[in-house]
Scaffold this active site. Structure first.
Site, short mmCIF file in Angstrom:
data_model
loop_
_atom_site.label_atom_id
_atom_site.label_comp_id
_atom_site.label_asym_id
_atom_site.label_seq_id
_atom_site.Cartn_x
_atom_site.Cartn_y
_atom_site.Cartn_z
N HIS A 14 0.83 -1.20 0.00
CA HIS A 14 0.00 0.00 0.00
C HIS A 14 0.86 1.25 0.00
O HIS A 14 0.53 2.26 -0.63
CB HIS A 14 -0.94 0.01 1.21
CG HIS A 14 -1.88 -1.16 1.22
ND1 HIS A 14 -2.61 -1.51 2.33
CD2 HIS A 14 -2.19 -2.07 0.25
CE1 HIS A 14 -3.34 -2.59 2.05
NE2 HIS A 14 -3.10 -2.94 0.80
N HIS A 162 -9.38 -1.85 -5.03
CA HIS A 162 -8.23 -2.22 -4.20
C HIS A 162 -7.29 -3.16 -4.94
O HIS A 162 -6.07 -3.11 -4.75
CB HIS A 162 -8.68 -2.86 -2.88
CG HIS A 162 -7.54 -3.06 -1.94
ND1 HIS A 162 -7.05 -2.05 -1.15
CD2 HIS A 162 -6.74 -4.15 -1.69
CE1 HIS A 162 -6.01 -2.50 -0.44
NE2 HIS A 162 -5.81 -3.77 -0.77
N ASP A 166 -3.36 -2.49 -5.38
CA ASP A 166 -2.30 -3.47 -5.15
C ASP A 166 -1.42 -3.64 -6.40
O ASP A 166 -0.20 -3.75 -6.31
CB ASP A 166 -2.89 -4.83 -4.76
CG ASP A 166 -3.30 -4.89 -3.31
OD1 ASP A 166 -2.86 -4.04 -2.51
OD2 ASP A 166 -4.06 -5.81 -2.95
N HIS A 189 -1.09 -10.70 -5.80
CA HIS A 189 0.32 -10.31 -5.70
C HIS A 189 1.26 -11.30 -6.39
O HIS A 189 2.18 -10.90 -7.10
CB HIS A 189 0.72 -10.16 -4.23
CG HIS A 189 0.12 -8.97 -3.57
ND1 HIS A 189 0.36 -7.67 -4.00
CD2 HIS A 189 -0.72 -8.85 -2.50
CE1 HIS A 189 -0.30 -6.83 -3.23
NE2 HIS A 189 -0.96 -7.52 -2.32
#
Length: 211
Positions: A14, A162, A166, A189
């Protein structure tokens, strides 16, 4: 987690997203773990702004411009980077875990847009009450299957935003600005970082060739 020698910094995604969103590419952090704060990038944006970094100032010294498409895929999920004439555009499709609902979010990434429309999007994920206590979040969560989400969303498509947040944080690890159109379906991720490694190799070849 970022690791260099014996130095490790946890929970960086973040913070990196805030840096990338504002165009910050050179900063020193003295911490072993970044705070979860409210689960978004907005607290880091405010901190950077108080330190003198403002929207509209782009500080990347180098920009990677793609000449060919690059992509990664895993079990039907994918992230693809396509050549474009200018800027960074991200389009993301995300299927909400535990439901049949899908969300779509697409944008041209700029500092002002990032601050207002991406940075506030909060985290979510599989978890337990123990994890909630560890995070010490200041807002209520609700469960959908085994996943935890904020009760009152800041945007109708906050989870999808979000995911874009990311992704921007992961792309910061290239170390260059990126001129591309990113198309992602259920990114995460691990998948993002596979693409980042490919793009970082391309950037390294640019340096070697003098491009």
């Amino acid at each position: 987690m970022l690791v260099k020698g014996k130095t490790k910094v946890k929970m960086v995604e973040h913070f990196l997203s805030a840096c990338c969103g504002l165009g910050v590419s050179d900063i020193v952090v003295m911490s072993e773990e970044m705070p979860i704060a409210d689960g978004s990038a907005l607290p880091f944006v405010h901190l950077l702004q108080r330190l003198g970094f403002y929207t509209g100032i782009r500080n990347q010294k180098r920009v990677l411009r793609l000449s060919v498409p690059v992509g990664v895929e895993e079990k039907g999920r994918f992230v693809i980077a396509l050549p474009v004439e200018k800027g960074l555009r991200i389009s993301c499709i995300f299927s909400l875990p535990g439901t049949e609902r899908m969300q779509f979010f697409s944008c041209q990434v700029s500092p002002v847009f990032f601050v207002n429309n991406i940075a506030p999007a909060r985290t979510f994920g599989p978890g337990s009450e123990a994890l909630v206590r560890r995070w010490r979040l200041r807002f209520k969560l609700e469960k959908s299957g085994s996943w935890l989400f904020p009760v009152n969303w800041r945007f109708p498509d906050e989870p999808c935003r979000h995911k874009v947040l990311d992704l921007i944080g992961d792309l910061a690890l290239i170390g260059w600005g990126l001129q591309a159109e990113i198309v992602a379906f259920n990114p995460g991720h691990r998948l993002n970082l596979r693409l980042v490694r490919m793009l970082a190799e391309m950037a390294k070849k640019e340096v070697i060739s003098g491009g």
